[in-house]
Design an enzyme around this catalytic site. Structure first.
Site, PDB file in Angstrom:
ATOM      1  CD  GLU A   1     -27.033 -82.860 -29.527  1.00  0.00           C
ATOM      2  OE1 GLU A   1     -26.715 -83.446 -28.438  1.00  0.00           O
ATOM      3  OE2 GLU A   1     -26.533 -83.528 -30.418  1.00  0.00           O
TER       4      GLU A   1
ATOM      5  CE1 TYR B   1     -33.685 -86.376 -37.648  1.00  0.00           C
ATOM      6  CE2 TYR B   1     -33.702 -83.809 -37.185  1.00  0.00           C
ATOM      7  CZ  TYR B   1     -33.463 -85.185 -37.751  1.00  0.00           C
ATOM      8  OH  TYR B   1     -31.824 -85.201 -38.273  1.00  0.00           O
TER       9      TYR B   1
END
Length: 206
Positions: free
Chosen positions: A128, A140
């Site tokens: 998350e 990411y």
């Protein structure tokens, strides 16, 4: 008494229960108080948890009085963790002291956790991230993570979290990408005079 490390060396290691107070202090300062002392103890007790710290000195040093290896008292610059759940690596913590951010340490620690997950045979990874943290999202996404949902009011201040997934951990292409990115990150750190010492064989492994 600890043995001083060579100039420019920092260390990635698995902390022991001796360091729980330091972990809680780091957590409160950098992560907003996510985990308690009991939480860190549970991570250390679990064979499915991979917990790592980055420190400017070794976690253990040889005592000048006894000649035995004993816990040292290093400062923590970074902290990362993932849970191995079946074939899934759930990255639960990733934080770097503000004074040591934007040097590549967070990128290196993420790559280290993902390489460890690949070594364990994990097939996919999830995490998350704050929807406002575009810099982290870009990192990411550069590793193939994609957003597959949100968690409403996930953080203590009410901000939502993006749920990101990467499903190619077992592929040769992903693993080679990790390796090349880690090498490139280590080269950039070396230009800053930083060499990360990270033993291949560490604790908390099944």
């Amino acid at each position: 008494m600890s043995i001083p490390c060579a100039m420019g060396q920092i260390f990635c290691a698995t902390p022991t229960p001796h360091y729980i107070p330091a972990l809680v202090d780091f957590d409160q300062r950098v992560l907003g108080g996510l985990w308690s002392a009991d939480g860190y103890q549970r991570e250390m007790d679990s064979p499915n948890s991979c917990l790592r710290v980055i420190s400017p000195s070794p976690l253990e040093a040889v005592s000048a009085d006894t000649g035995r290896s004993e816990p040292a008292e290093p400062e923590f610059w970074g902290l990362g963790c993932y849970w191995a759940i079946l074939d899934e690596a759930h990255i639960t913590l990733l934080g770097i002291l503000p004074t040591h951010q934007r040097q590549g340490l967070g990128r290196w620690l993420l790559l280290h956790l993902l390489e460890d997950a690949c070594d364990r045979g994990m097939s996919r990874a999830t995490l998350e991230v704050r929807i406002s943290n575009q810099r982290a999202i870009d990192l990411y996404e550069s590793l193939g993570f994609t957003a597959l949902g949100t968690r409403k009011r996930y953080y203590h201040d009410g901000e939502d979290a993006l749920i990101l997934w990467q499903n190619a951990l077992k592929t040769a292409a992903f693993q080679e990408n990790l390796r090349s990115r880690r090498i490139a990150t280590e080269a950039r750190l070396a230009q800053r005079g930083i060499q990360i010492m990270a033993p291949k064989n560490v604790a908390n492994r099944t």
